[in-house]
Design a protein around this motif. Structure first.
Motif, PDB file in Angstrom:
ATOM      1  N   GLY A   1       0.826  -3.405   2.187  1.00  0.00           N
ATOM      2  CA  GLY A   1       0.237  -3.162   3.488  1.00  0.00           C
ATOM      3  C   GLY A   1      -1.022  -2.322   3.358  1.00  0.00           C
ATOM      4  O   GLY A   1      -1.630  -2.242   2.280  1.00  0.00           O
ATOM      5  N   PRO A   2      -1.456  -1.676   4.452  1.00  0.00           N
ATOM      6  CA  PRO A   2      -2.725  -0.934   4.441  1.00  0.00           C
ATOM      7  C   PRO A   2      -2.784   0.119   3.337  1.00  0.00           C
ATOM      8  O   PRO A   2      -1.829   0.859   3.108  1.00  0.00           O
ATOM      9  CB  PRO A   2      -2.755  -0.283   5.828  1.00  0.00           C
ATOM     10  CG  PRO A   2      -1.930  -1.186   6.686  1.00  0.00           C
ATOM     11  CD  PRO A   2      -0.827  -1.674   5.792  1.00  0.00           C
ATOM     12  N   ALA A   3      -3.934   0.200   2.681  1.00  0.00           N
ATOM     13  CA  ALA A   3      -4.108   1.145   1.580  1.00  0.00           C
ATOM     14  C   ALA A   3      -4.162   2.589   2.048  1.00  0.00           C
ATOM     15  O   ALA A   3      -3.986   3.504   1.243  1.00  0.00           O
ATOM     16  CB  ALA A   3      -5.387   0.802   0.811  1.00  0.00           C
ATOM     17  N   ASP A   4      -4.425   2.813   3.354  1.00  0.00           N
ATOM     18  CA  ASP A   4      -4.532   4.190   3.843  1.00  0.00           C
ATOM     19  C   ASP A   4      -3.204   4.750   4.346  1.00  0.00           C
ATOM     20  O   ASP A   4      -3.167   5.788   5.003  1.00  0.00           O
ATOM     21  CB  ASP A   4      -5.591   4.300   4.938  1.00  0.00           C
ATOM     22  CG  ASP A   4      -5.261   3.456   6.173  1.00  0.00           C
ATOM     23  OD1 ASP A   4      -4.269   2.688   6.130  1.00  0.00           O
ATOM     24  OD2 ASP A   4      -5.996   3.569   7.171  1.00  0.00           O
ATOM     25  N   THR A   5      -2.086   4.068   4.020  1.00  0.00           N
ATOM     26  CA  THR A   5      -0.773   4.616   4.353  1.00  0.00           C
ATOM     27  C   THR A   5      -0.096   5.103   3.069  1.00  0.00           C
ATOM     28  O   THR A   5      -0.233   4.476   2.016  1.00  0.00           O
ATOM     29  CB  THR A   5       0.135   3.558   5.014  1.00  0.00           C
ATOM     30  OG1 THR A   5       0.331   2.459   4.111  1.00  0.00           O
ATOM     31  CG2 THR A   5      -0.496   3.042   6.301  1.00  0.00           C
ATOM     32  N   LEU A   6       0.615   6.228   3.184  1.00  0.00           N
ATOM     33  CA  LEU A   6       1.279   6.796   2.007  1.00  0.00           C
ATOM     34  C   LEU A   6       2.235   5.803   1.373  1.00  0.00           C
ATOM     35  O   LEU A   6       2.230   5.603   0.158  1.00  0.00           O
ATOM     36  CB  LEU A   6       2.042   8.057   2.394  1.00  0.00           C
ATOM     37  CG  LEU A   6       2.994   8.583   1.305  1.00  0.00           C
ATOM     38  CD1 LEU A   6       2.211   9.212   0.173  1.00  0.00           C
ATOM     39  CD2 LEU A   6       4.006   9.549   1.863  1.00  0.00           C
ATOM     40  N   SER A   7       3.057   5.163   2.185  1.00  0.00           N
ATOM     41  CA  SER A   7       4.117   4.326   1.630  1.00  0.00           C
ATOM     42  C   SER A   7       3.546   3.185   0.792  1.00  0.00           C
ATOM     43  O   SER A   7       3.957   2.963  -0.350  1.00  0.00           O
ATOM     44  CB  SER A   7       5.003   3.778   2.753  1.00  0.00           C
ATOM     45  OG  SER A   7       4.228   3.109   3.725  1.00  0.00           O
ATOM     46  N   HIS A   8       2.580   2.455   1.325  1.00  0.00           N
ATOM     47  CA  HIS A   8       2.082   1.275   0.607  1.00  0.00           C
ATOM     48  C   HIS A   8       1.118   1.651  -0.509  1.00  0.00           C
ATOM     49  O   HIS A   8       1.077   0.969  -1.539  1.00  0.00           O
ATOM     50  CB  HIS A   8       1.453   0.304   1.598  1.00  0.00           C
ATOM     51  CG  HIS A   8       2.462  -0.399   2.435  1.00  0.00           C
ATOM     52  ND1 HIS A   8       2.846  -1.704   2.230  1.00  0.00           N
ATOM     53  CD2 HIS A   8       3.229   0.044   3.475  1.00  0.00           C
ATOM     54  CE1 HIS A   8       3.783  -2.038   3.098  1.00  0.00           C
ATOM     55  NE2 HIS A   8       4.023  -0.992   3.875  1.00  0.00           N
ATOM     56  N   SER A   9       0.353   2.718  -0.350  1.00  0.00           N
ATOM     57  CA  SER A   9      -0.525   3.137  -1.453  1.00  0.00           C
ATOM     58  C   SER A   9       0.305   3.669  -2.620  1.00  0.00           C
ATOM     59  O   SER A   9      -0.007   3.395  -3.791  1.00  0.00           O
ATOM     60  CB  SER A   9      -1.521   4.192  -0.977  1.00  0.00           C
ATOM     61  OG  SER A   9      -0.862   5.359  -0.528  1.00  0.00           O
ATOM     62  N   ALA A  10       1.389   4.417  -2.334  1.00  0.00           N
ATOM     63  CA  ALA A  10       2.230   4.953  -3.408  1.00  0.00           C
ATOM     64  C   ALA A  10       3.019   3.845  -4.097  1.00  0.00           C
ATOM     65  O   ALA A  10       3.189   3.860  -5.322  1.00  0.00           O
ATOM     66  CB  ALA A  10       3.172   6.016  -2.853  1.00  0.00           C
ATOM     67  N   ARG A  11       3.501   2.870  -3.347  1.00  0.00           N
ATOM     68  CA  ARG A  11       4.202   1.742  -3.961  1.00  0.00           C
ATOM     69  C   ARG A  11       3.262   0.974  -4.886  1.00  0.00           C
ATOM     70  O   ARG A  11       3.641   0.576  -5.989  1.00  0.00           O
ATOM     71  CB  ARG A  11       4.753   0.816  -2.869  1.00  0.00           C
ATOM     72  CG  ARG A  11       5.906   1.412  -2.095  1.00  0.00           C
ATOM     73  CD  ARG A  11       6.263   0.645  -0.825  1.00  0.00           C
ATOM     74  NE  ARG A  11       7.004   1.508   0.085  1.00  0.00           N
ATOM     75  CZ  ARG A  11       7.358   1.202   1.332  1.00  0.00           C
ATOM     76  NH1 ARG A  11       7.035   0.018   1.826  1.00  0.00           N
ATOM     77  NH2 ARG A  11       8.016   2.071   2.074  1.00  0.00           N
ATOM     78  N   ALA A  12       2.021   0.783  -4.432  1.00  0.00           N
ATOM     79  CA  ALA A  12       1.038   0.085  -5.258  1.00  0.00           C
ATOM     80  C   ALA A  12       0.721   0.874  -6.522  1.00  0.00           C
ATOM     81  O   ALA A  12       0.623   0.297  -7.616  1.00  0.00           O
ATOM     82  CB  ALA A  12      -0.245  -0.148  -4.450  1.00  0.00           C
ATOM     83  N   LEU A  13       0.570   2.185  -6.396  1.00  0.00           N
ATOM     84  CA  LEU A  13       0.228   3.012  -7.549  1.00  0.00           C
ATOM     85  C   LEU A  13       1.338   2.983  -8.593  1.00  0.00           C
ATOM     86  O   LEU A  13       1.072   2.809  -9.797  1.00  0.00           O
ATOM     87  CB  LEU A  13      -0.031   4.449  -7.097  1.00  0.00           C
ATOM     88  CG  LEU A  13      -0.364   5.458  -8.209  1.00  0.00           C
ATOM     89  CD1 LEU A  13      -1.646   5.049  -8.913  1.00  0.00           C
ATOM     90  CD2 LEU A  13      -0.484   6.861  -7.615  1.00  0.00           C
ATOM     91  N   GLY A  14       2.583   3.145  -8.159  1.00  0.00           N
ATOM     92  CA  GLY A  14       3.692   3.117  -9.102  1.00  0.00           C
ATOM     93  C   GLY A  14       3.805   1.776  -9.796  1.00  0.00           C
ATOM     94  O   GLY A  14       4.048   1.698 -11.014  1.00  0.00           O
ATOM     95  N   PHE A  15       3.607   0.711  -9.045  1.00  0.00           N
ATOM     96  CA  PHE A  15       3.698  -0.640  -9.609  1.00  0.00           C
ATOM     97  C   PHE A  15       2.564  -0.890 -10.604  1.00  0.00           C
ATOM     98  O   PHE A  15       2.797  -1.305 -11.751  1.00  0.00           O
ATOM     99  CB  PHE A  15       3.636  -1.650  -8.464  1.00  0.00           C
ATOM    100  CG  PHE A  15       3.758  -3.083  -8.882  1.00  0.00           C
ATOM    101  CD1 PHE A  15       4.956  -3.593  -9.339  1.00  0.00           C
ATOM    102  CD2 PHE A  15       2.661  -3.941  -8.798  1.00  0.00           C
ATOM    103  CE1 PHE A  15       5.078  -4.924  -9.720  1.00  0.00           C
ATOM    104  CE2 PHE A  15       2.768  -5.269  -9.167  1.00  0.00           C
ATOM    105  CZ  PHE A  15       3.980  -5.766  -9.634  1.00  0.00           C
ATOM    106  N   ALA A  16       1.327  -0.617 -10.191  1.00  0.00           N
ATOM    107  CA  ALA A  16       0.168  -0.932 -11.030  1.00  0.00           C
ATOM    108  C   ALA A  16       0.144  -0.102 -12.308  1.00  0.00           C
ATOM    109  O   ALA A  16      -0.147  -0.627 -13.395  1.00  0.00           O
ATOM    110  CB  ALA A  16      -1.118  -0.712 -10.235  1.00  0.00           C
TER     111      ALA A  16
END
Length: 327
Positions: free
Chosen positions: A187-202
Motif C-alpha cells: 500500500g502507500p509508502a507513507d504509512t508505517l505498516s506498508h513501508s515497514a513490511r516493504a523494508l523487511g521484505f526487500a
C-alpha cells in the motif's frame, strides 16, 4: 399514552416523593434511606425510566465513552478491527462511539467534535501521518491510541504490528519454497505498516544473492492488486514469489493471474497480510499474516485506561503466520 420518555418528575409523582428525592436515589454516593430507594426504583421500573448520565458526566468530566475512529469499511480489516475494539471496550465496561473518517488527515476535524461530547479517549485504526499532525491533535488534550503508527506524542500512543519482521519472514518462507524472482506489492509508502513490511521484505531478499526483486507501492485495495498483477504478467522475468501488503491486494493479483491461467502454488507462491476470513476460501487458500486484532485492541485499551502512566508509548504485537496452500 404520552410519546415522550418518562422524566424524573414523572417518577416523583408515581412514587409520591419530591423530584430532588428521585435525583438523590440515582446520584452516585448520595445518602438515601433503603425504603426511599426501593420506593423510587420500583416507580422507575414501572415507568421504564432511566436517569440521564449527563449531570454526572458534567461534574466528573468522565463519560465512560470511548470513540473508535475507523476508515473505509470496504476493507474487511477495518470491520475486524471495529469488532475487536467494541468487544474489548464492552469487557472494560466502556461504551463505544463509532466515528468513520476517510483518512488520517480527517482525525483533526473529528476530534474537535469528540472533545465537546466529553469522550474519555479515542482509539483509532488509522495512523497519525506526521509530527505536525500530532501537534495539531495534541492541542485537544485528549488521549489517543492508534494502530500501526510511527508518530507518538504527549497525547498519542501506538500499538503496532511487527511489520518489518513479518516482511523478513515472508521473504524467507518464499525463498525456502523455491522462489527466486520476488515482488513486493504494498500500500502507500507513507504509512508505517506498508513501508515497514516493504523494508523487511526487500532487505531480506537482497541478502539472498541469487534473487531478483522489485517493490511497488500504491493503494490498499483489490484493484491495485489487479493492476500490478497485469503489469507483472508482461515482464520477461515474471515473479514467482510475491508478498502483498494486505489480503485485498493479493486477491486482486490472484484473480488477474488466474485469468491468464496461472495458479498458486503451481506457477507462483504468494503471501498476504491481515488474514481476512476470505483468505481461507478455496479460491485463494492464501497464506497470510494475522495481526491478532483482539490482542491489539486489548493492548490499546489498556494503554488508554492507564494513559497518564504510559504516554508516550509504543507496543509491538507479533503477527501470526497462517499457512495455506498459496505458499
Amino acid at each position: 399514552m404520552s410519546e415522550r420518555p418518562p422524566t424524573s418528575h414523572d417518577v416523583a409523582r408515581e412514587a409520591g416523593v419530591s423530584q430532588s428525592a428521585v435525583s438523590r436515589v440515582f446520584a452516585e454516593g448520595a445518602s438515601v434511606s433503603p425504603a426511599m430507594r426501593a420506593r423510587v426504583e420500583a416507580a422507575a421500573a414501572r415507568l421504564g425510566y432511566r436517569p440521564s448520565r449527563l449531570p454526572a458526566i458534567m461534574r466528573s468530566g468522565k463519560s465512560d465513552i470511548v470513540a473508535v475512529v475507523i476508515g473505509g469499511l470496504y476493507n474487511p480489516f477495518h470491520t475486524m478491527t471495529l469488532e475487536s475494539f467494541t468487544q474489548a471496550l464492552a469487557a472494560a465496561s466502556k461504551q463505544t462511539l463509532v466515528v468513520r473518517v476517510d483518512n488520517d488527515r480527517d482525525l483533526d476535524e473529528a476530534l474537535g467534535g469528540l472533545v465537546s461530547l466529553k469522550v474519555d479517549g479515542v482509539l483509532s485504526a488509522l495512523s497519525v501521518s506526521s509530527a505536525l499532525a500530532a501537534q495539531e491533535l495534541d492541542r485537544y488534550r485528549l488521549p489517543i491510541v492508534t494502530l500501526n503508527s510511527s508518530v507518538q506524542s504527549r497525547w498519542i500512543c501506538a500499538v503496532n504490528s511487527d511489520n518489518a519482521e513479518a516482511g523478513r519472514q515472508a521473504a524467507q518462507l518464499l525463498h525456502a519454497s523455491g522462489s527466486r524472482h520476488f515482488a513486493g506489492i504494498l500500500g502507500p509508502a507513507d504509512t508505517l505498516s506498508h513501508s515497514a513490511r516493504a523494508l523487511g521484505f526487500a532487505s531480506t531478499v537482497q541478502g539472498f544473492g541469487d534473487a531478483s526483486l522489485q517493490v511497488s507501492h500504491g493503494g490498499y485495495d483489490y484493484e491495485w492488486g489487479r493492476q500490478e498483477g497485469a503489469r507483472l504478467l508482461d515482464l520477461a522475468e515474471r515473479p514467482d514469489g510475491i508478498f502483498c501488503g494486505n489480503d485485498l491486494i493479493a486477491f486482486g493479483l490472484v484473480d488477474r493471474w488466474a485469468e491468464a491461467g496461472l495458479y498458486a502454488p503451481r506457477d507462483f507462491r504468494i503471501i498476504g497480510y491481515d488474514n481476512m476470513p476470505s483468505a481461507a476460501w478455496s479460491r485463494f487458500a492464501l497464506t497470510s499474516y494475522d495481526q491478532n486484532t483482539d490482542l491489539m485492541a486489548r493492548s490499546a485499551i489498556e494503554l488508554l485506561l492507564r494513559f497518564d502512566e504510559c504516554a508516550p508509548c509504543t507496543r509491538v504485537i507479533e503477527p501470526r503466520l497462517v499457512r495455506r496452500t498459496s505458499c
